[in-house]
Design a protein around this motif. Structure first.
Motif, PDB file in Angstrom:
ATOM      1  N   ARG A 137       0.849  -1.196   0.000  1.00  0.00           N
ATOM      2  CA  ARG A 137       0.000   0.000   0.000  1.00  0.00           C
ATOM      3  C   ARG A 137       0.883   1.244   0.000  1.00  0.00           C
ATOM      4  NH1 ARG A 137      -5.391   1.536   1.312  1.00  0.00           N
ATOM      5  NH2 ARG A 137      -5.492   3.695   2.041  1.00  0.00           N
ATOM      6  N   GLU A 138       1.893   1.232   0.845  1.00  0.00           N
ATOM      7  CA  GLU A 138       2.775   2.386   0.976  1.00  0.00           C
ATOM      8  C   GLU A 138       3.670   2.557  -0.259  1.00  0.00           C
ATOM      9  OE1 GLU A 138       4.504   5.731   2.648  1.00  0.00           O
ATOM     10  OE2 GLU A 138       2.748   4.615   3.323  1.00  0.00           O
ATOM     11  N   TYR A 142      -0.438   3.535  -2.907  1.00  0.00           N
ATOM     12  CA  TYR A 142      -0.567   4.959  -2.594  1.00  0.00           C
ATOM     13  C   TYR A 142       0.178   5.855  -3.580  1.00  0.00           C
ATOM     14  CZ  TYR A 142      -0.545   9.437  -0.327  1.00  0.00           C
ATOM     15  OH  TYR A 142      -0.699  10.778  -0.100  1.00  0.00           O
ATOM     16  N   ARG A 164      -0.588  14.758   2.411  1.00  0.00           N
ATOM     17  CA  ARG A 164      -1.026  13.382   2.676  1.00  0.00           C
ATOM     18  C   ARG A 164      -1.510  13.237   4.111  1.00  0.00           C
ATOM     19  NH1 ARG A 164       2.262   7.591   2.287  1.00  0.00           N
ATOM     20  NH2 ARG A 164       0.576   6.374   3.167  1.00  0.00           N
ATOM     21  N   ASP A 168      -5.270  12.101   5.223  1.00  0.00           N
ATOM     22  CA  ASP A 168      -5.483  10.922   6.064  1.00  0.00           C
ATOM     23  C   ASP A 168      -6.404  11.245   7.237  1.00  0.00           C
ATOM     24  OD1 ASP A 168      -3.909   9.344   4.463  1.00  0.00           O
ATOM     25  OD2 ASP A 168      -2.136   9.416   5.757  1.00  0.00           O
ATOM     26  N   HIS A 238      -7.289  10.727  -5.151  1.00  0.00           N
ATOM     27  CA  HIS A 238      -6.394   9.582  -4.995  1.00  0.00           C
ATOM     28  C   HIS A 238      -6.894   8.535  -4.016  1.00  0.00           C
ATOM     29  CE1 HIS A 238      -4.921  11.750  -1.391  1.00  0.00           C
ATOM     30  NE2 HIS A 238      -4.562  10.581  -0.970  1.00  0.00           N
ATOM     31  N   GLU A 239      -7.676   8.923  -2.998  1.00  0.00           N
ATOM     32  CA  GLU A 239      -8.067   7.966  -1.956  1.00  0.00           C
ATOM     33  C   GLU A 239      -8.823   6.769  -2.529  1.00  0.00           C
ATOM     34  OE1 GLU A 239      -8.264   6.685   2.116  1.00  0.00           O
ATOM     35  OE2 GLU A 239      -7.105   8.250   1.121  1.00  0.00           O
ATOM     36  N   VAL A 242      -6.333   4.450  -4.374  1.00  0.00           N
ATOM     37  CA  VAL A 242      -5.470   3.730  -3.437  1.00  0.00           C
ATOM     38  C   VAL A 242      -6.195   2.500  -2.901  1.00  0.00           C
ATOM     39  CG1 VAL A 242      -4.244   3.823  -1.237  1.00  0.00           C
ATOM     40  CG2 VAL A 242      -4.205   5.808  -2.759  1.00  0.00           C
ATOM     41  N   ASN A 243      -7.420   2.683  -2.453  1.00  0.00           N
ATOM     42  CA  ASN A 243      -8.178   1.558  -1.893  1.00  0.00           C
ATOM     43  C   ASN A 243      -8.554   0.541  -2.958  1.00  0.00           C
ATOM     44  OD1 ASN A 243      -8.038   2.672   0.660  1.00  0.00           O
ATOM     45  ND2 ASN A 243     -10.025   3.680   0.517  1.00  0.00           N
ATOM     46  N   ASP A 246      -5.391  -1.476  -3.528  1.00  0.00           N
ATOM     47  CA  ASP A 246      -5.176  -2.256  -2.311  1.00  0.00           C
ATOM     48  C   ASP A 246      -6.082  -3.486  -2.301  1.00  0.00           C
ATOM     49  OD1 ASP A 246      -5.475  -3.224   0.332  1.00  0.00           O
ATOM     50  OD2 ASP A 246      -5.660  -1.255   1.226  1.00  0.00           O
TER      51      ASP A 246
END
Length: 401
Positions: A137-138, A142, A164, A168, A238-239, A242-243, A246
């Motif tokens: 993820r990192e 992301y 970021r 978060d 972006h969120e 990212v998920n 993931d």
């Protein structure tokens, strides 16, 4: 009696099933004691999302907001108080959406294809040069979408770590009122600083275009709308992706038979992306909409001025739509209907870009690391502390089996 949502998001789907058992529209309590109606049935939610009797403008249509019942330190305040297309209604929404929509036309998105490929390749090279065990993820899920959106909107490298952290906290539904207020102040300071820096040294990115629209004709965009639009595109931009990355990676690493189907071409990467969006909606609940007038859901009346929380994760696994296998990950299923990008006037502008990123990044990752495997048991993958953002806090993997 209201059902209190778990702010930690520790089991979003079990909670969705419990909400479903309480009725097609049921009252829930959010952090800070704020109440709303939860709707998670796919057909019901789709109808509501397309119904002009539901607004996203709290200033005009949320009774509790207008009456001063929502305190300034409410942890979800920013989700409601921003002035951009996310919280606009009718003509105001169309005006604000038009200023951003040109950035996400099919042609503009397709033009980004080589750029996304290059960013993906660079990230894979960095992974290959590093340790065998990594938080994917990192190190991958992301940085890919944040690099894309920050390049599009001209966010300099030195601003990204602070941005970021601020994003978060926006999605962290366990944040205290004090932390939420402090984070909101920091976020506005960051973005006002970005706007001023771009005014001193203009470029040709999409943020510069919004600033020019504001400075050339203030009737098109106020200063607050300008900054709040940047909050929307940089956070939401972006969120979700990212998920999505993931959960797609996790799904294939925990469903070897489905992974083989992808590798043999029995199902496509586009199938994987759509099924992931259905099976694990990247945004589990989205605050908030408001009844412009009384609206009925299966005989339950959502009264004028009441708030509605959209249950995207619940809709994706609605057994009325997807039958007894609704909770199973199956990219070969014929019906992958979901609402993970919304529906109607507020349908996510960035959906084509999110799909493009996932459909390019996922096959590249699995081709580069064919022995990719989880480094921990699936049960040890901890969720993000959120009932909004549906992802893992970390995604530990072994790159070479």
């Amino acid at each position: 009696m209201e059902f209190t949502l778990d702010p930690t998001g520790r089991d979003i789907h079990a909670e969705a099933a419990l909400l479903r058992s309480r009725g097609r529209a049921t009252r829930v309590r959010l952090p800070g004691g704020v109440t709303a109606w939860s709707v998670g049935g796919l057909a019901d939610l789709k109808r509501l999302l397309g119904d002009p009797r539901l607004s996203k403008d709290p200033r005009r249509h949320w009774r509790a907001w207008r009456d001063g019942e929502v305190p300034d330190d409410w942890p979800l305040h920013l989700w409601v108080s921003v002035r951009n297309m996310f919280t606009a209604y009718g003509d105001e929404h169309r005006r604000l959406r038009a200023l951003v929509s040109k950035a996400f036309t099919p042609r503009r998105v397709d033009d980004l294809r080589p750029w996304v490929r290059r960013i993906t390749a660079d990230l894979l090279d960095a992974l290959a040069a590093g340790p065998d065990e990594v938080d994917l993820r990192e190190a991958f899920a992301y940085p890919l979408p944040i690099e894309v959106v920050c390049r599009l909107f001209g966010v300099p490298d030195d601003l990204r770590p602070a941005l970021r952290r601020a994003v978060d906290v926006i999605f962290d539904t366990t944040a205290s009122p004090e932390d939420a207020v402090a984070n909101q102040e920091q976020l506005y300071a960051l973005l006002h600083g970005l706007v001023e820096a771009k005014r001193r040294d203009p470029g040709d990115d999409l943020a510069d275009g919004l600033i020019a629209a504001r400075d050339e004709d203030g009737s098109r965009l106020t200063e607050q709308e300008l900054v709040d639009t940047l909050i929307l595109v940089l956070a939401a931009g972006h969120e979700t992706t990212v998920n999505l990355l993931d959960h797609a990676i996790t799904a294939l690493l925990t469903h070897p038979e489905q992974r083989r189907r992808v590798e043999t071409g029995d199902v496509s990467w586009a199938d994987v992306v759509e099924e992931t969006l259905r099976w694990q909606a990247p945004v589990a609940h989205l605050p908030l909409r408001y009844a412009v007038e009384d609206v009925a859901v299966d005989g339950t009346v959502i009264a004028r001025g009441d708030a509605v929380l959209a249950g995207y994760a619940a809709a994706g696994r609605d057994p009325e739509q997807h039958g007894p296998t609704a909770a199973e990950f199956d990219p070969g299923r014929a019906d992958k209907t979901h609402l993970s990008f919304g529906f109607g006037a507020h349908y996510c502008l960035g959906a084509p870009l999110a799909r493009l990123e996932a459909e390019l990044a996922l096959p590249a990752l699995f081709a580069r690391f064919p022995d990719l495997a989880l480094a921990v048991p699936p049960a040890d993958l901890a969720p993000l502390p959120s009932f909004i953002s549906n992802g893992h806090a970390t995604l530990p993997v072994r790159l070479r089996g």
